[in-house]
Design a protein around this motif. Structure first.
Motif, PDB file in Angstrom:
ATOM      1  N   ILE A   8       0.830  -1.202   0.000  1.00  0.00           N
ATOM      2  CA  ILE A   8       0.000   0.000   0.000  1.00  0.00           C
ATOM      3  C   ILE A   8       0.867   1.256   0.000  1.00  0.00           C
ATOM      4  N   THR A   9       0.677   2.064  -1.024  1.00  0.00           N
ATOM      5  CA  THR A   9       1.370   3.356  -1.135  1.00  0.00           C
ATOM      6  C   THR A   9       0.325   4.458  -1.277  1.00  0.00           C
ATOM      7  N   LYS A  10       0.525   5.546  -0.549  1.00  0.00           N
ATOM      8  CA  LYS A  10      -0.362   6.704  -0.657  1.00  0.00           C
ATOM      9  C   LYS A  10       0.486   7.967  -0.761  1.00  0.00           C
ATOM     10  N   LYS A  11       0.304   8.673  -1.879  1.00  0.00           N
ATOM     11  CA  LYS A  11       1.045   9.918  -2.107  1.00  0.00           C
ATOM     12  C   LYS A  11       0.102  11.108  -2.121  1.00  0.00           C
ATOM     13  N   TYR A  12       0.569  12.192  -1.552  1.00  0.00           N
ATOM     14  CA  TYR A  12      -0.098  13.487  -1.648  1.00  0.00           C
ATOM     15  C   TYR A  12       0.893  14.418  -2.343  1.00  0.00           C
ATOM     16  N   GLY A  13       0.768  14.541  -3.660  1.00  0.00           N
ATOM     17  CA  GLY A  13       1.778  15.277  -4.418  1.00  0.00           C
ATOM     18  C   GLY A  13       3.083  14.515  -4.362  1.00  0.00           C
ATOM     19  N   GLU A  14       4.139  15.173  -3.895  1.00  0.00           N
ATOM     20  CA  GLU A  14       5.450  14.534  -3.785  1.00  0.00           C
ATOM     21  C   GLU A  14       5.636  13.811  -2.451  1.00  0.00           C
ATOM     22  N   PHE A  15       4.714  14.060  -1.514  1.00  0.00           N
ATOM     23  CA  PHE A  15       4.846  13.474  -0.171  1.00  0.00           C
ATOM     24  C   PHE A  15       4.200  12.094  -0.132  1.00  0.00           C
ATOM     25  N   SER A  16       4.913  11.102   0.408  1.00  0.00           N
ATOM     26  CA  SER A  16       4.399   9.743   0.546  1.00  0.00           C
ATOM     27  C   SER A  16       4.065   9.467   2.012  1.00  0.00           C
ATOM     28  N   ALA A  17       2.776   9.320   2.298  1.00  0.00           N
ATOM     29  CA  ALA A  17       2.344   9.009   3.662  1.00  0.00           C
ATOM     30  C   ALA A  17       2.535   7.529   3.964  1.00  0.00           C
ATOM     31  N   MET A  45      -5.212   3.210   7.766  1.00  0.00           N
ATOM     32  CA  MET A  45      -6.548   2.781   8.188  1.00  0.00           C
ATOM     33  C   MET A  45      -7.656   3.536   7.457  1.00  0.00           C
ATOM     34  N   ARG A  46      -7.410   4.779   7.106  1.00  0.00           N
ATOM     35  CA  ARG A  46      -8.396   5.526   6.306  1.00  0.00           C
ATOM     36  C   ARG A  46      -8.557   4.878   4.923  1.00  0.00           C
ATOM     37  N   ILE A  47      -7.476   4.325   4.408  1.00  0.00           N
ATOM     38  CA  ILE A  47      -7.549   3.590   3.133  1.00  0.00           C
ATOM     39  C   ILE A  47      -8.379   2.320   3.318  1.00  0.00           C
ATOM     40  N   LEU A  48      -8.119   1.587   4.397  1.00  0.00           N
ATOM     41  CA  LEU A  48      -8.876   0.364   4.647  1.00  0.00           C
ATOM     42  C   LEU A  48     -10.364   0.659   4.851  1.00  0.00           C
ATOM     43  N   TYR A  49     -10.676   1.805   5.451  1.00  0.00           N
ATOM     44  CA  TYR A  49     -12.064   2.160   5.762  1.00  0.00           C
ATOM     45  C   TYR A  49     -12.753   2.907   4.614  1.00  0.00           C
ATOM     46  N   GLY A  50     -12.069   3.067   3.491  1.00  0.00           N
ATOM     47  CA  GLY A  50     -12.684   3.700   2.333  1.00  0.00           C
ATOM     48  C   GLY A  50     -12.723   5.209   2.366  1.00  0.00           C
ATOM     49  N   GLU A  52      -9.966   7.058   2.075  1.00  0.00           N
ATOM     50  CA  GLU A  52      -8.925   7.459   1.138  1.00  0.00           C
ATOM     51  C   GLU A  52      -8.739   6.330   0.126  1.00  0.00           C
ATOM     52  N   GLN A  53      -8.228   6.669  -1.045  1.00  0.00           N
ATOM     53  CA  GLN A  53      -7.917   5.662  -2.049  1.00  0.00           C
ATOM     54  C   GLN A  53      -6.398   5.528  -2.155  1.00  0.00           C
ATOM     55  N   PRO A  54      -5.882   4.298  -2.189  1.00  0.00           N
ATOM     56  CA  PRO A  54      -4.426   4.141  -2.288  1.00  0.00           C
ATOM     57  C   PRO A  54      -3.916   4.574  -3.658  1.00  0.00           C
ATOM     58  N   THR A  55      -2.710   5.118  -3.688  1.00  0.00           N
ATOM     59  CA  THR A  55      -2.072   5.430  -4.967  1.00  0.00           C
ATOM     60  C   THR A  55      -1.728   4.133  -5.696  1.00  0.00           C
ATOM     61  N   SER A  56      -1.321   3.136  -4.922  1.00  0.00           N
ATOM     62  CA  SER A  56      -1.079   1.800  -5.480  1.00  0.00           C
ATOM     63  C   SER A  56      -1.174   0.790  -4.352  1.00  0.00           C
ATOM     64  N   GLY A  57      -1.285  -0.495  -4.722  1.00  0.00           N
ATOM     65  CA  GLY A  57      -1.405  -1.554  -3.729  1.00  0.00           C
ATOM     66  C   GLY A  57      -2.765  -2.207  -3.791  1.00  0.00           C
ATOM     67  N   ALA A  65     -10.049 -10.085  -3.706  1.00  0.00           N
ATOM     68  CA  ALA A  65      -9.655  -8.685  -3.880  1.00  0.00           C
ATOM     69  C   ALA A  65     -10.865  -7.772  -3.697  1.00  0.00           C
ATOM     70  N   VAL A  66     -10.681  -6.688  -2.947  1.00  0.00           N
ATOM     71  CA  VAL A  66     -11.761  -5.722  -2.711  1.00  0.00           C
ATOM     72  C   VAL A  66     -11.197  -4.312  -2.847  1.00  0.00           C
ATOM     73  N   SER A  67     -12.091  -3.363  -3.072  1.00  0.00           N
ATOM     74  CA  SER A  67     -11.726  -1.948  -3.020  1.00  0.00           C
ATOM     75  C   SER A  67     -12.934  -1.194  -2.487  1.00  0.00           C
TER      76      SER A  67
END
Length: 498
Positions: A8-17, A45-50, A52-57, A65-67
């Motif tokens: 799981i990868t999440k980016k906000y612009g150039e920043f990777s959370a 956890m925000r990604i798991l709870y829907g 936020e959407q992951p950038t990849s993963g 598989a779920v989203s």
């Protein structure tokens, strides 16, 4: 495996959370996630709870598989989340809050009696007692926590995410919550626990995943973990021992004399309270939430008025003065609620750092913007505050990073007296080390500090004298040498020492 999150990868612009995080959860398991503020725990956890959407993963549930496009999707797949700040309707009853969105009844008619019956059955099934007909605003934080958990159980959650669940709970409420988690996991429910409190994590978790700077630094099984190992994985170094020298108290900087506030029903909220704080000492106040600590701090800082009594700062009577005047007479204040008293969510990091400094950081009515930005930038570095820039809105800071910004702002006021109310609430162990060190440094420099904390370990660790409040009164005073959690707990519950 019940749940699998891969790369799981999440980016906000150039920043990777989040950067390539793998995480798994078994049925009936309590899996804790720990890490410093801004390490990426809540984002994951925000990604798991829907939310936020992951950038990849990818995410798999029971091997499929779920989203999730929204929290509603996650709920329909059996995932519930109890947020750090409760999301309840205060004027609704417990039962109304639990069934909201899935209300029993026919057509537009709400069947209140059936709602109460549903909640009573939930309480019986899961061993979590609440009064279905109580109005939420009248209940203690520990009860509200149970209401949140019962709500997600009613929605059919098999996986329950708890984000910093003990931040506003008393020691007894924490014990009850941890026991409830253990019992629910035995019934097959699975928990993901986000927490900074390593002692609680070590007590309840089956596995612990540690994050640092958006990456996994370790996954540790129960029995293999201890606080030292987890701390090292979290901060990337050994934590230093606290250098606490004996206090050298000087003249009194705060004198509270016979202060009383009468409640709406005649019973005093503060009942003839007197105390003093001297230069170069830390006086701690322990007590279960709701026993007058908040009202005492508000009277001292000018946020509330007393019905009788007086308050002096450095020998000057400030009774009834405005908050601004009292601050100008030498008070700095780390408030107990960072969102209500400490910041404006829409203000920038730079503006939030300015609050309380603004009158001395101006010339001819114009703010010294360059000096302000330099000052706040220094605090960001010193306290490791994770933010995109000084122009970032504080609503995008994690709770712990906002707390560090407010603590830095108030510590740097250079006043003779400081109120430190819940100074480390929601911060990680590395930031806690920094804040504790800075408080002791101010004490050695001659600042008088009034410390209010729901963490008895923090009170004992930092205080030179400890006062206990019970039902609006000072129920007892102990020196740091005679104070123990057992003695303080007895006084906090209204008992007396032999």
């Amino acid at each position: 495996m019940l749940l699998q999150m891969d790369s799981i990868t999440k980016k906000y612009g150039e920043f990777s959370a989040n950067r390539g995080i793998d995480f798994s959860l078994r049925a009936g398991e309590v899996h804790a996630i720990v890490g410093e503020n801004g390490a990426g725990k809540t984002t994951l956890m925000r990604i798991l709870y829907g939310m936020e959407q992951p950038t990849s993963g990818t995410i798999s549930l029971n091997g499929k598989a779920v989203s999730f496009a929204s929290p509603l999707d996650a709920i329909q797949h059996g995932i519930g989340m109890v947020h750090q700040h409760f999301m309840l309707f205060p004027t609704f009853t417990v039962a109304e809050n639990i069934v909201i969105g899935h209300e029993p009844g026919s057509g537009v008619r709400f069947d209140r009696k059936q709602a109460v019956s549903i909640v009573e059955e939930l309480c019986e099934t899961y061993g979590m007692k609440v009064d279905p007909e109580a109005v939420v605003s009248s209940t203690a934080p520990g009860v509200q926590q149970r209401v949140e958990i019962l709500k997600v159980l009613y929605q059919g959650a098999e996986i329950i995410i708890l984000d910093e669940p003990t931040g506003v709970l008393t020691p007894l409420e924490v014990k009850e919550l941890l026991e409830a988690i253990k019992q629910l996991s035995k019934q097959g429910k699975s928990f993901i626990l986000i927490s900074h409190k390593l002692n609680e994590v070590l007590e309840v978790a089956d596995r612990i995943t540690v994050l640092r700077d958006g990456e996994v630094t370790g996954v540790v099984n129960k029995g293999e973990a201890d606080a030292a190992l987890l701390s090292r994985l979290m901060v990337g170094r050994e934590l230093a021992d606290l250098d606490r020298r004996p206090a050298q108290p000087g003249e009194s900087v705060l004198e509270v004399s016979e202060v009383t506030i009468r409640g709406s029903k005649g019973k005093p909220v503060l009942d003839n309270v007197s105390l003093n704080v001297r230069a170069g000492e830390i006086v701690g106040i322990a007590g279960i939430s709701g026993n007058g600590q908040s009202e005492l701090l508000q009277v001292i800082s000018g946020l509330a008025s007393s019905d009788s009594g007086s308050i002096k700062l450095s020998g000057k009577d400030v009774t009834g003065m405005s908050t601004r005047s009292i601050r100008e007479h030498g008070l700095a204040h780390i408030p107990e609620d960072r969102y209500v008293w400490g910041a404006n969510r829409t203000a920038t990091v730079a503006d939030t750092g300015l609050m309380g400094h603004q009158r001395r950081l101006q010339r001819s009515g114009m703010l010294k913007l360059k000096e302000i930005r330099s000052l706040v930038s220094g605090w960001v570095q010193k306290f490791s505050i994770k933010t995109g820039s000084l122009d970032t809105s504080t609503q995008y800071l994690s709770g712990g990073n906002l707390q560090k910004l407010i603590v830095a702002r108030e510590l740097e006021q250079g006043t003779p007296f400081l109120i430190a109310a819940e100074p480390t609430r929601g911060v990680d162990i590395g930031a806690m080390e920094t804040i504790h060190g800075e408080l002791l440094k101010r004490r050695e420099e001659g600042t008088g500090i009034l410390l209010v904390s729901s963490e008895l370990t923090e009170i004992i660790k930092l205080s030179d004298r400890i006062l206990v409040m019970y039902e609006g009164r000072i129920a007892g005073e102990l020196s740091v040498n005679e104070a123990t959690e057992e003695k303080l707990g007895l006084l906090m519950a209204g008992g007396t020492l032999q």
